[in-house]
Design a protein around this motif. Structure first.
Motif: not given
Length: 389
Positions: A229-236, A254-256, A309-312, A315-322
């Motif tokens: 999971y990326f939170e990319v710094a905003k640069l040129k 922000h993306f995964d 919710e499921r795709n990330t 990162k949030n400490g859970v497994f979500i199955f749908k």
């Protein structure tokens, strides 16, 4: 006030007589911290007055207590994903998990998880190896906090929260770029901040190759295997993530990306901003908006609405199955708990399940929840899980 059902349900549980309804009710009562005192008393009685056939030996009791210690340590490492516990709440948790482990030792019904050995499988935690450009390898799990190395004007620092940070320490003329790689094992995860300020969460069985410094004019380029999971710094200058199959180009967002080799496709999920995803094989490109995901398969690249919710969840400490197939679920569990999964002939590989569970639960509890559906059974032998029909 004493809960009148607990003694009965615990007795049913230890004597292999729980119905599915009773087992579900027992778990609800065990998970309630208000039952701490009674659970503690019942546990003492279960250990001290059980029959010779089911009496815990000192070694077995020690093994169970060691599991609780390991579980507590994994909880302490996950301060973001799991709330901090004070002494009293930890005491309640220790009782809860000792009872669960005790139950797993006693419960031998073919209908539920069977554990044939004393090997304890614990959840994953902050574990990674950092490989420097000169080939030196640093075990980040064991490394002390503080500065780990300084290479060509760049300091590599491990924080007290178990994160890795790259900081430019000298002037621009002192900085020389080299390539580093951070790799997490099965049962590991790690967080790092790149030299440009981009923050990366690396999932289990993954690796990221990146430069120790980024040019202010050229593209910022990293290579990923696995999931991050990326939170990319905003640069040129653009930030680019490559995998074996695709390239993702962003400026700041922000993306995964899920690009495990054993998954049937590469999935990229956008949470905010805008990104361009392209197939390295065909050159086909798509641009994602927040709430969308790209799916790259051998047949091509497509865009769909994302289940954020499921795709990330990881990162949030859970497994979500749908509505996920059992094979999909077991691949996730195998990576996080570092176990081998095998299937008995006729096992329901494609049966789908829905639900959620904490990543920091003991794997037996996770599997038991799947078994409560009545569609599947499991057997644990050491670190091998057999899926039964």
């Amino acid at each position: 006030m004493m809960n009148q059902k607990l003694p009965y349900l615990l007795n049913q549980y230890l004597n292999e007589k729980c119905s599915l309804e009773e087992l579900a009710e027992f778990y609800e009562l065990v998970d309630d911290p208000a039952n701490e005192k009674e659970l503690s008393d019942l546990l003492d009685d279960a250990i001290n007055t059980s029959t010779d056939e089911k009496q815990l030996t000192a070694n077995q009791e020690s093994d169970l207590l060691q599991y609780i210690f390991d579980y507590k340590e994994s909880q302490k490492q996950q301060s973001v994903a799991v709330r901090s516990w004070d002494y009293r709440s930890w005491s309640a948790a220790a009782v809860i998990f000792l009872i669960l482990c005790l139950g797993l030792y006693y419960f031998k019904s073919d209908r539920f998880v069977k554990e044939d050995t004393a090997v304890l499988i614990v959840p994953g935690g902050d574990k990674a190896l950092l490989t420097l450009a000169d080939g030196k390898v640093i075990n980040l799990q064991n490394a002390r906090n503080g500065e780990l190395a300084e290479v060509s004007g760049v300091k590599i620092v491990k924080t007290g929260e178990g994160q890795l940070i790259y900081r430019i320490s000298g002037g621009a003329d002192q900085v020389k770029t080299s390539q580093n790689t951070i790799s997490t094992p099965r049962g590991g995860q790690y967080t790092l901040t790149l030299p440009d300020g981009t923050k990366v969460w690396l999932n289990a069985a993954s690796s990221l190759k990146f430069p120790t410094a980024f040019s202010k004019v050229n593209e910022r380029k990293v290579a990923l295997s696995g999931e991050a999971y990326f939170e990319v710094a905003k640069l040129k200058n653009p930030f680019i993530v490559t995998t074996d199959q695709q390239k993702v180009e962003v400026l700041g967002t922000h993306f995964d990306i899920n690009a495990y080799p054993d998954e049937p496709h590469t999935r990229t999920t956008l949470l905010e901003g805008s990104i361009r995803v392209s197939s390295l094989k065909t050159g086909h490109e798509v641009t994602l908006s927040p709430g969308e995901a790209s799916i790259l398969k051998p047949a091509g690249l497509s865009v769909q609405k994302a289940d954020m919710e499921r795709n990330t969840d990881w990162k949030n400490g859970v497994f979500i199955f749908k509505n996920e197939s059992l094979e999909e679920i077991m691949r996730k569990l195998a990576r996080w708990y570092d176990v081998e999964v095998v299937y008995e002939p006729g096992a329901p590989r494609q049966e789908t399940f829905s639900g959620s569970v904490s990543k920091y639960d003991h794997i037996s509890k996770v599997l038991r929840k799947l078994e409560l559906t009545g569609e599947v059974r499991f057997k644990i032998q050491g670190k091998k899980i057999t899926v039964l029909k």
